[in-house]
Write an enzyme that holds these catalytic residues in place. Sequence first.
Site, PDB file in Angstrom:
ATOM      1  N   CYS A 109       0.759  -1.385   0.102  1.00 14.22           N
ATOM      2  CA  CYS A 109      -0.042   0.008  -0.262  1.00 14.22           C
ATOM      3  C   CYS A 109       1.029   1.148   0.039  1.00 14.22           C
ATOM      4  O   CYS A 109       0.669   2.241  -1.000  1.00 14.22           O
ATOM      5  CB  CYS A 109      -0.722   0.039   1.246  1.00 14.22           C
ATOM      6  SG  CYS A 109      -2.086   1.278   1.302  1.00 14.22           S
ATOM      7  N   CYS A 110       1.844   1.322   1.031  1.00 12.75           N
ATOM      8  CA  CYS A 110       2.858   2.410   0.871  1.00 12.75           C
ATOM      9  C   CYS A 110       3.550   2.636  -0.558  1.00 12.75           C
ATOM     10  O   CYS A 110       3.773   3.607  -0.909  1.00 12.75           O
ATOM     11  CB  CYS A 110       3.717   2.339   2.168  1.00 12.75           C
ATOM     12  SG  CYS A 110       3.171   2.666   3.586  1.00 12.75           S
ATOM     13  N   CYS A 191      -1.415   8.594   7.279  1.00 11.34           N
ATOM     14  CA  CYS A 191      -2.686   8.119   6.745  1.00 11.34           C
ATOM     15  C   CYS A 191      -3.737   7.896   7.873  1.00 11.34           C
ATOM     16  O   CYS A 191      -3.095   7.174   8.900  1.00 11.34           O
ATOM     17  CB  CYS A 191      -2.554   7.104   5.780  1.00 11.34           C
ATOM     18  SG  CYS A 191      -1.619   7.131   4.330  1.00 11.34           S
ATOM     19  N   CYS A 194      -3.743   4.298   9.436  1.00 13.43           N
ATOM     20  CA  CYS A 194      -2.437   3.789  10.110  1.00 13.43           C
ATOM     21  C   CYS A 194      -1.966   4.609  11.280  1.00 13.43           C
ATOM     22  O   CYS A 194      -0.862   4.698  11.609  1.00 13.43           O
ATOM     23  CB  CYS A 194      -1.370   3.504   9.059  1.00 13.43           C
ATOM     24  SG  CYS A 194      -1.837   2.359   7.761  1.00 13.43           S
ATOM     25  N   CYS A 216       7.526   5.078   6.680  1.00 14.45           N
ATOM     26  CA  CYS A 216       6.383   4.688   5.815  1.00 14.45           C
ATOM     27  C   CYS A 216       7.129   4.067   4.533  1.00 14.45           C
ATOM     28  O   CYS A 216       5.975   3.587   3.747  1.00 14.45           O
ATOM     29  CB  CYS A 216       5.565   6.195   5.242  1.00 14.45           C
ATOM     30  SG  CYS A 216       6.548   7.241   4.665  1.00 14.45           S
TER      31      CYS A 216
HETATM   32  S1  SF4 Z   1       0.283   4.577   5.756  1.00 16.60           S
HETATM   33 FE1  SF4 Z   1      -1.098   3.172   5.838  1.00 16.60          FE
HETATM   34  S2  SF4 Z   1      -2.905   3.760   4.420  1.00 16.60           S
HETATM   35 FE2  SF4 Z   1      -0.990   5.023   4.019  1.00 16.60          FE
HETATM   36  S3  SF4 Z   1      -0.062   4.344   2.143  1.00 16.60           S
HETATM   37 FE3  SF4 Z   1       0.971   3.179   4.069  1.00 16.60          FE
HETATM   38  S4  SF4 Z   1      -0.354   1.296   4.442  1.00 16.60           S
HETATM   39 FE4  SF4 Z   1      -1.418   2.780   3.017  1.00 16.60          FE
END
Ligand code: SF4
Length: 231
Positions: A109-110, A191, A194, A216
């Site tokens: 996701c990151c 985010c 998180c 992140c």
């Molecule tokens: S901090 Fe969480 S929601 Fe944001 S990009 Fe990374 S995994 Fe995804």
Amino acid sequence: MAVEASVERLNARFAESDASEILRAALNAMPGRIAVVSSFGADSAVLLHLLSEIDRDVPVLMLETQMLFAETLDYQRDLSAHLGLRDVRLLTPISDVPEDLHLRDTSACCQLRKVEPLEKALAEFDGSITGRKRFQTGARAAMPVFETDYAGRVRVNPLASWSAQALVDHLDAHNLPRHPLVSKGYPSIGCAPCTRPASSEDPRAGRWANETREECGIHFGPDGRIIRGAA
Ligand code: SF4
């Protein structure tokens, strides 16, 4: 090698300078070819305020992951207007990202929401400026003011030596707008899915609270690897 030599020279001359002088040196070294990367988080106003006193046209890159708190986006607009920043660029994901990917694979996701868009945006610059501080995590303890990033760009950390108290003092002294979530117990803001409230003694404890990671994924080691639990 040329970049490394330049970084060495800049550190030798400016590593002990104050943050404004470091910023000026960075902007002078790469005129029109350097951008600030900001999360518009809890203490982002410090670096952005210093920048605004020097040059309001420097590009400011913000990762709009599409998972941010609404308060962060409001704050970005308010703070940018307050400081008169004229080139704030919101970086959205390049690829389609499943809405629930953070529940299954935070690294992926990151990668899609942060690493890819930042990579693409930074490709047009020779350097970046961050608001990272040495006190934030163990691996940042030895962070230089000027360094080389994984892609061979110069990365500048003008606030490297600042303490948490110095940041608060600067925000207060200049009456800078505060991120609205700070007063609700979020000393570090990323985010929404998180980030949780955390104690002020360990400001980043609320980030990825169920994982050991502190970062992140948008910071890399010199060999190009994403630094985990570090930087
Ligand atoms: S901090 Fe969480 S929601 Fe944001 S990009 Fe990374 S995994 Fe995804």
